[in-house]
Design a protein around this motif. Sequence first.
Motif, short mmCIF file in Angstrom:
data_model
loop_
_atom_site.label_atom_id
_atom_site.label_comp_id
_atom_site.label_asym_id
_atom_site.label_seq_id
_atom_site.Cartn_x
_atom_site.Cartn_y
_atom_site.Cartn_z
N THR A 77 0.84 -1.21 0.00
CA THR A 77 0.00 0.00 0.00
C THR A 77 0.88 1.26 0.00
OG1 THR A 77 0.03 0.25 2.40
CG2 THR A 77 -1.62 -1.25 1.50
N HIS A 78 0.25 2.41 0.23
CA HIS A 78 1.00 3.66 0.38
C HIS A 78 1.85 3.63 1.66
CE1 HIS A 78 -2.74 3.92 2.60
NE2 HIS A 78 -2.17 4.84 3.37
N ARG A 79 1.53 2.70 2.59
CA ARG A 79 2.29 2.61 3.85
C ARG A 79 3.08 1.30 3.82
NH1 ARG A 79 1.02 6.03 7.44
NH2 ARG A 79 -1.17 6.24 6.89
N GLY A 80 3.91 1.14 2.81
CA GLY A 80 4.46 -0.19 2.53
C GLY A 80 5.93 -0.40 2.82
N ASP A 158 -7.57 -0.71 6.64
CA ASP A 158 -9.01 -0.77 6.90
C ASP A 158 -9.76 0.26 6.05
OD1 ASP A 158 -7.21 0.41 8.85
OD2 ASP A 158 -8.96 1.30 9.77
N GLY A 159 -9.04 1.29 5.61
CA GLY A 159 -9.67 2.28 4.71
C GLY A 159 -10.11 1.67 3.40
N ALA A 160 -9.52 0.53 3.03
CA ALA A 160 -9.89 -0.11 1.75
C ALA A 160 -11.11 -1.01 1.88
CB ALA A 160 -8.70 -0.90 1.20
N ASN A 186 -5.45 -3.21 10.24
CA ASN A 186 -6.53 -2.39 10.80
C ASN A 186 -5.97 -1.51 11.91
OD1 ASN A 186 -8.79 -1.28 11.89
ND2 ASN A 186 -9.97 -3.19 11.97
N ASN A 187 -5.63 -0.26 11.53
CA ASN A 187 -5.12 0.68 12.54
C ASN A 187 -6.21 1.64 13.00
OD1 ASN A 187 -5.32 2.58 10.49
ND2 ASN A 187 -3.14 2.55 10.00
N GLY A 188 -7.44 1.40 12.58
CA GLY A 188 -8.57 2.19 13.08
C GLY A 188 -8.79 3.50 12.36
C1 LIG Z 1 -9.21 5.38 -4.29
C2 LIG Z 1 -8.65 6.39 -3.31
N1 LIG Z 1 -9.48 7.10 -2.54
C3 LIG Z 1 -9.00 8.01 -1.64
C4 LIG Z 1 -7.65 8.21 -1.54
C5 LIG Z 1 -7.10 9.20 -0.51
N2 LIG Z 1 -6.53 8.41 0.61
C6 LIG Z 1 -5.21 8.18 0.71
S1 LIG Z 1 -4.83 7.20 1.99
C7 LIG Z 1 -6.44 7.10 2.48
C8 LIG Z 1 -6.88 6.32 3.68
C9 LIG Z 1 -6.14 5.06 3.82
O1 LIG Z 1 -6.53 4.40 4.98
P1 LIG Z 1 -6.13 2.92 5.17
O2 LIG Z 1 -6.40 2.16 3.90
O3 LIG Z 1 -6.79 2.42 6.39
O4 LIG Z 1 -4.56 2.92 5.33
P2 LIG Z 1 -3.69 3.62 6.45
O5 LIG Z 1 -3.36 4.99 5.91
O6 LIG Z 1 -4.50 3.64 7.70
O7 LIG Z 1 -2.49 2.78 6.55
C10 LIG Z 1 -7.26 7.81 1.61
C11 LIG Z 1 -8.74 7.91 1.75
C12 LIG Z 1 -6.80 7.46 -2.38
N3 LIG Z 1 -5.46 7.58 -2.32
N4 LIG Z 1 -7.31 6.53 -3.23
#
Ligand SMILES: Cc1ncc(C[n+]2csc(CCOP(=O)(O)OP(=O)(O)O)c2C)c(N)n1
Length: 337
Positions: A77-80, A158-160, A186-188
């Motif tokens: 993910t973006h936090r990878g 968990d956002g996904a 799931n970090n809430g």
């Molecule tokens: C399809 C999409 N919607 C919205 C965003 C904006 N966005 C970036 S990170 C994020 C939340 C991510 O939460 P989670 O998946 O729980 O990962 P965490 O940051 O908690 O590790 C959002 C809504 C995005 N990058 N892609």
Amino acid sequence: MPSSAAQADSIPANSIPTDRRLALHRTMQTIRATETTLSRLFADGEIPGFIHLSVGQEAVAAGVVGALGPQDSFATTHRGHGHVLARGVRLDLFFKEIMGRAGGICGGRGGSMHVADLSLGVLGANGIVGAGLPLATGSALAHQTRRTGGVAVAFFGDGAMAEGALHECLNMAALWKLPMVFVCENNGWSEFSPTSTQFAATLDKLGAAFGVPHRRVDGNDVAAVAEAAAEVVEAARGGGPRILECLTTRWHGHFEGDPQRYRNADEIAGLPQNDPLRRSAEALLAAGVEESALAALVDAVDADIRDALEAARADALPDVDAAFRDVYTPTTLTAGA
Ligand SMILES: Cc1ncc(C[n+]2csc(CCOP(=O)(O)OP(=O)(O)O)c2C)c(N)n1
């Protein structure tokens, strides 16, 4: 954790030998020290773009990636950062990539949110929430059709859970009995919103809808994650998809520089009480490991990071022409075509 009243299903019996626990601890220490260094570098302007740190979530990366074999693959993910580091990517190549240098894993063109290394089965980090899920599902299909014996893991936050991609991938993976594990960290939090305000159900119920077995663990207990991951990875290898939900904690803001005004002070102050590294160190000491051995491990990791950072700083920035490399596949037009 603000959102989920969810509790880990059970604490598995601890069957992990001490040397394996030490290896997991070292992986977590490497992730923690690397990201702490990156935080400093970002504040000093040495890193271009955005970075999202996984400080507090190291046990998931160490436990899950540590359960994979060389033929397995994963999308992150973006936090990878933690997942990639746990896979054993060379630290100097990692630092070069995050710092945008030519010698990075992707030639410095990917950066934090697009690190990939197909030679290690790392299908890539991703800035689009949930976008790693279809990549991992495709990889699981490739494992199945090519009979590689491999399993594909999709890490997601968990956002996904509210993303259509998750629902579609669960359906396909279940229909085709793909060798795949869906790992939810799931970090809430979903960016700046508690997940309970974003998703109406829970992941166990979503799994049940598709007939995909779900397991929930304490994601800050590296031994619990490692044991559960070993079990679900082997189950998926022979018998179709599994979900592993790891309850964990995000210490830093959503991105570096985020002042976290949406979070209550008590929650932030309480995070270190559930520090996966501290808990792992305590377990190791209780198992008879000397304090000096743990201190030596920290020093060794710090030395590796210093060397990697020095190499990254000495490396050149990519040529402008490199931006166009690998963008299009060359095609050959034939006369009359
Ligand atoms: C399809 C999409 N919607 C919205 C965003 C904006 N966005 C970036 S990170 C994020 C939340 C991510 O939460 P989670 O998946 O729980 O990962 P965490 O940051 O908690 O590790 C959002 C809504 C995005 N990058 N892609």
